[in-house]
Design a protein around this motif. Structure first.
Motif, short mmCIF file in Angstrom:
data_model
loop_
_atom_site.label_atom_id
_atom_site.label_comp_id
_atom_site.label_asym_id
_atom_site.label_seq_id
_atom_site.Cartn_x
_atom_site.Cartn_y
_atom_site.Cartn_z
N TRP A 153 0.83 -1.21 0.00
CA TRP A 153 0.00 0.00 0.00
C TRP A 153 0.86 1.26 0.00
N PHE A 154 1.98 1.23 0.71
CA PHE A 154 2.86 2.40 0.71
C PHE A 154 3.36 2.68 -0.70
N ALA A 155 3.80 1.62 -1.39
CA ALA A 155 4.31 1.78 -2.75
C ALA A 155 3.20 2.24 -3.70
N ARG A 156 2.01 1.67 -3.54
CA ARG A 156 0.90 1.99 -4.44
C ARG A 156 0.44 3.44 -4.26
N LEU A 157 0.35 3.91 -3.03
CA LEU A 157 -0.19 5.24 -2.77
C LEU A 157 0.72 6.35 -3.28
N LEU A 158 2.01 6.04 -3.49
CA LEU A 158 2.92 7.05 -4.01
C LEU A 158 2.48 7.56 -5.37
N GLU A 159 1.73 6.76 -6.12
CA GLU A 159 1.40 7.14 -7.49
C GLU A 159 -0.09 7.34 -7.74
N LEU A 160 -0.95 7.11 -6.73
CA LEU A 160 -2.39 7.25 -6.95
C LEU A 160 -2.82 8.70 -6.78
N PRO A 161 -3.63 9.24 -7.71
CA PRO A 161 -4.21 10.58 -7.52
C PRO A 161 -5.09 10.60 -6.27
N ASP A 162 -5.32 11.79 -5.72
CA ASP A 162 -6.07 11.92 -4.47
C ASP A 162 -7.47 11.32 -4.56
N GLU A 163 -8.11 11.43 -5.73
CA GLU A 163 -9.49 10.98 -5.86
C GLU A 163 -9.61 9.58 -6.44
N HIS A 164 -8.52 8.85 -6.55
CA HIS A 164 -8.57 7.51 -7.15
C HIS A 164 -9.40 6.58 -6.27
N PRO A 165 -10.32 5.77 -6.89
CA PRO A 165 -11.19 4.88 -6.09
C PRO A 165 -10.43 3.85 -5.28
N GLU A 166 -9.20 3.52 -5.69
CA GLU A 166 -8.44 2.52 -4.94
C GLU A 166 -8.06 3.01 -3.54
N ARG A 167 -8.09 4.33 -3.34
CA ARG A 167 -7.80 4.86 -2.02
C ARG A 167 -8.86 4.43 -1.00
N GLN A 168 -10.08 4.20 -1.47
CA GLN A 168 -11.12 3.71 -0.56
C GLN A 168 -10.81 2.28 -0.12
N LEU A 169 -10.25 1.47 -1.02
CA LEU A 169 -9.85 0.12 -0.64
C LEU A 169 -8.76 0.17 0.44
N PHE A 170 -7.86 1.13 0.29
CA PHE A 170 -6.82 1.31 1.30
C PHE A 170 -7.43 1.70 2.64
N ALA A 171 -8.41 2.64 2.60
CA ALA A 171 -9.07 3.07 3.84
C ALA A 171 -9.77 1.89 4.51
N ASN A 172 -10.39 1.03 3.70
CA ASN A 172 -11.06 -0.15 4.25
C ASN A 172 -10.06 -1.09 4.91
#
Length: 305
Positions: A11-30
């Motif tokens: 998740w640390f590696a993935r979040l470095l490149e995800l835009p703020d509004e990317h839906p995958e950020r919700q998966l991370f929050a979950n």
């Protein structure tokens, strides 16, 4: 290495490149909300890797980890927090079955290192890797940059490289993984690897290149795999590379990174640049690419002409 630690690294590696509004950020929050230990592991990882932007910060962090890690891990019967080979690596845990290691290079620095299993990693400049080995799997997270992996064959312990947007799984081979802001490239010299990204999977064999980007998914490229290995012999090879890829490659060898201030373009560049000639090539870019460069205190801007 626990599954929770591997998930935190991913998740640390993935979040470095995800835009703020990317839906995958919700998966991370979950994932964070599912168990308090997830958040604890992630924030521990984030604190360790939060800022390696300068040699001084790297030195300070490594020294702190040496003192704190040694006290904590020695209580558990393991040796922790050792600096290896100057500032290029930080050993957190190592015993007969495990290896937990941070590897990093600075601007303009190359590094070659043999891992505990006999595999070898050769890092390009401005590259960061997290190594987590246990009895079942050899797991590396490429947080930034580019590296060559020469993998010791072991069918019982797969070798996995996680580059955030895409992952590579091998048994024994030699290949390069390069991570950009929103893309990952894998180039295979020998053997066979499985590359996965965006729910897709492809198999790559000798002399093949795979590319993953959010806009086009996972595809095979007609690029020559050998070009990705060029940095190990003193040259940067750009084959049909867009300006973002060129800027990323050159910035690994400059104190002031190249920052693009350009609209999207289909323009590509094919060139072989000697590492010793990086500055001369930057000065030639306006003629080669029809752009202009503007020097700032902390960066070099690439602007429309």
């Amino acid at each position: 290495m626990s599954a929770r630690r591997r998930e935190a690294a991913h998740w640390f590696a993935r979040l470095l490149e995800l835009p703020d509004e990317h839906p995958e950020r919700q998966l991370f929050a979950n994932w964070l909300a599912a168990d308090p230990r997830n958040a604890q592991e992630f924030h521990s990882f984030k604190r360790l890797w939060g800022d390696f932007s300068s040699t001084d910060q790297t030195r300070a962090l490594a020294g702190a980890m040496e003192n704190v890690g040694r006290r904590r891990l020695l209580r558990n019967g393991m040796l922790g927090g050792l600096l290896l080979g100057g500032l290029g690596s930080l050993l957190l845990v190592r015993n007969a079955a495990r290896q937990e290691l941070q590897l990093f290079t600075g601007i303009g620095q190359l590094r070659r290192m043999k891992l505990a299993d006999g595999s070898e990693v050769q890092m390009d400049a401005d590259t960061r890797i997290q190594v987590l080995f246990d009895e079942r799997v050899r797991h590396l997270t490429l947080l930034r940059g580019r590296a060559i992996f020469d993998v010791r064959h072991n069918p019982q312990r797969p070798f996995v490289v996680d580059a955030g947007a895409a992952q590579v799984r091998v048994l024994g081979t030699r290949f390069v993984v390069e991570r950009f802001d929103r893309r990952v490239q894998v180039s295979v010299a020998r053997g066979r690897v499985e590359m996965a990204g965006g729910g897709q999977r492809i198999e790559l064999t000798a002399d093949q290149v795979g590319l993953y980007g959010e806009s086009r998914g996972l595809v095979r490229s007609d690029r020559k795999a050998a070009g990705a290995f060029g940095f190990s012999t003193g040259s940067l090879v750009f084959e049909q590379a867009d300006l973002g890829e060129v800027a990323a490659g050159l910035s690994r060898y400059r104190d002031k990174p190249l920052r693009l201030e350009l609209p999207p373009s289909q323009q590509t560049i094919t060139a072989v640049v000697q590492i010793s000639d990086v500055e001369a090539f930057v000065q030639a870019l306006p003629q080669l690419a029809g752009i202009r460069v503007q020097e700032r205190a902390d960066s070099t801007l690439v602007l429309p002409r």
